[in-house]
Design an enzyme around this catalytic site. Sequence first.
Site, PDB file in Angstrom:
ATOM      1  N   ARG A  79     -12.131  -3.202  -8.012  1.00  0.00           N
ATOM      2  CA  ARG A  79     -12.084  -3.996  -6.777  1.00  0.00           C
ATOM      3  C   ARG A  79     -13.504  -4.276  -6.293  1.00  0.00           C
ATOM      4  NH1 ARG A  79      -8.375  -1.598  -2.120  1.00  0.00           N
ATOM      5  NH2 ARG A  79     -10.053  -0.053  -2.105  1.00  0.00           N
TER       6      ARG A  79
ATOM      7  N   PHE B 257       0.849  -1.188   0.000  1.00  0.00           N
ATOM      8  CA  PHE B 257       0.000   0.000   0.000  1.00  0.00           C
ATOM      9  C   PHE B 257       0.889   1.245   0.000  1.00  0.00           C
ATOM     10  CE2 PHE B 257      -2.933   3.011   2.201  1.00  0.00           C
ATOM     11  CZ  PHE B 257      -3.982   2.934   1.298  1.00  0.00           C
TER      12      PHE B 257
ATOM     13  N   TYR C 149     -11.665   1.256  10.003  1.00  0.00           N
ATOM     14  CA  TYR C 149     -12.848   1.630   9.206  1.00  0.00           C
ATOM     15  C   TYR C 149     -13.146   0.692   8.044  1.00  0.00           C
ATOM     16  CZ  TYR C 149      -9.068   3.954   6.599  1.00  0.00           C
ATOM     17  OH  TYR C 149      -7.892   4.229   5.943  1.00  0.00           O
ATOM     18  N   LYS C 150     -12.335  -0.328   7.859  1.00  0.00           N
ATOM     19  CA  LYS C 150     -12.573  -1.242   6.734  1.00  0.00           C
ATOM     20  C   LYS C 150     -13.530  -2.346   7.190  1.00  0.00           C
ATOM     21  CE  LYS C 150      -8.467   0.254   4.363  1.00  0.00           C
ATOM     22  NZ  LYS C 150      -7.024   0.153   4.248  1.00  0.00           N
TER      23      LYS C 150
ATOM     24  N   ASP D 157       0.826  -5.384   8.428  1.00  0.00           N
ATOM     25  CA  ASP D 157      -0.288  -4.456   8.276  1.00  0.00           C
ATOM     26  C   ASP D 157      -1.532  -5.288   7.983  1.00  0.00           C
ATOM     27  OD1 ASP D 157      -2.197  -2.616   7.491  1.00  0.00           O
ATOM     28  OD2 ASP D 157      -0.718  -1.254   6.608  1.00  0.00           O
TER      29      ASP D 157
END
Length: 411
Positions: free
Chosen positions: A370, A125, A221-222, A196
């Site tokens: 995605r 990322f 928040y995912k 991560d």
Amino acid sequence: MLTRDHLAALDRRDPLARFRDQFVLPEGVVYLVGNSLGALPRTVPQRVEEALLDHWGQDLIRAWNRRGWIELPLAVGEKIGRLIGARPGEVAVADSTSVNLFKLLAAALELRPERRVIVSEADNFPSDLYMIQGLVDLLGGGCELRLAAPGGLAEALADDVAVVSLSHVNYRTAALHDLPAVTAAVHARGALVLWDLAHSAGTLEIDLGGCGADLAVGCGYKFLSGGPGAPAFLYVAQRLQDRARQPLTGWFGHAAPFDFDPVYRPASGIARHLCGTPPVLSLVALDAALDLVLAADLGEVRAKSERLGDLFLELVAQECPDSGFSLVSPREAALRGSQVSLAHAHGYAIMQALIARGVIGDFRAPDVLRFGLAPLYLRYVDLWQAVQALRQVMAEEEWRAPAHRRRGVVT
Ligand SMILES: *Cc1c(COP(=O)(O)O)cnc(C)c1O
């Protein structure tokens, strides 16, 4: 040949079916971005309103003690710890994933003072890579970043490596690292590993303690549904906690913040990884969301996630043959996170046309569509609706409409 009836039958047998009603979801929408912003749990508005009106409104500053606001970073950390195989006292909730990564990388370099290399991957990322670059610059030659070639982690692991910083699930491709195996390989070379877990926490069983992982960070928040900008978490294995020090030495990481001592002394345990005043309202939202996430069996969540991914890919092959999509994710479910990604030259416009049809996925440059698969609120029949929309977008070439090519800031 898959049919809608086949999928409806899977929903009837789904042991997680009861969770969907626990989330607020707009009518008619298929939401495939739970990997980026999890849907709103029904319990959150009431919990946040209570924190606002009763606690802030009535208790004012007294709420820090009376309502346990001061305990929230570690109390919510305990709940996340249960999702990732941490023991009590190994997880704190604070800051953003990027900031936590910075703090723990700095701690890792200090734990391996005779080594100066941070290993990561070029397709990690970007924010993770940016934070490493910032740390390298700050330390002015005190450390360097080495990017492992795809599949080339073993070659990158020389004796000069202090820490290996990897995402458990790749944000673009959903490729899943074998966390226990990589951890063991890194340890065999005397380095530390920092995972991560932004795209994996809450979607599969993770046993950081069992595989001896050193450090980890992740996102609130995912899949954890903590809400936009929810605070992130960090994990430090107990055996490292006495020696692990992080450089953002704010008062919430002090041994006695309310002594107002002019000299910094780190708190013992995980608390030293806090920095400033915690975002109470966001922590309350995340806390409420975690109660829901923790009520699900992670084995069932993972089984459904794998099945959703397989069925989605089968449906795309069946309903949209010769549409020019190529698979970016591993075909084998065991090697994927809770997401499937497809590449297409007109990917951005195709995603916009899908969103216009109420099927919300997202797009990552240069060409990746995605589709996040949140097993707690996605139904099998939703896959049918999503792929029927995709079939129409492709068959009617709806993506050619000029409106679908205009880029927003967030893609
Ligand atoms: C989403 C994500 C982040 C988010 O970082 P923030 O600082 O919370 O914005 C970091 N790393 C990975 C791998 C992610 O997927």
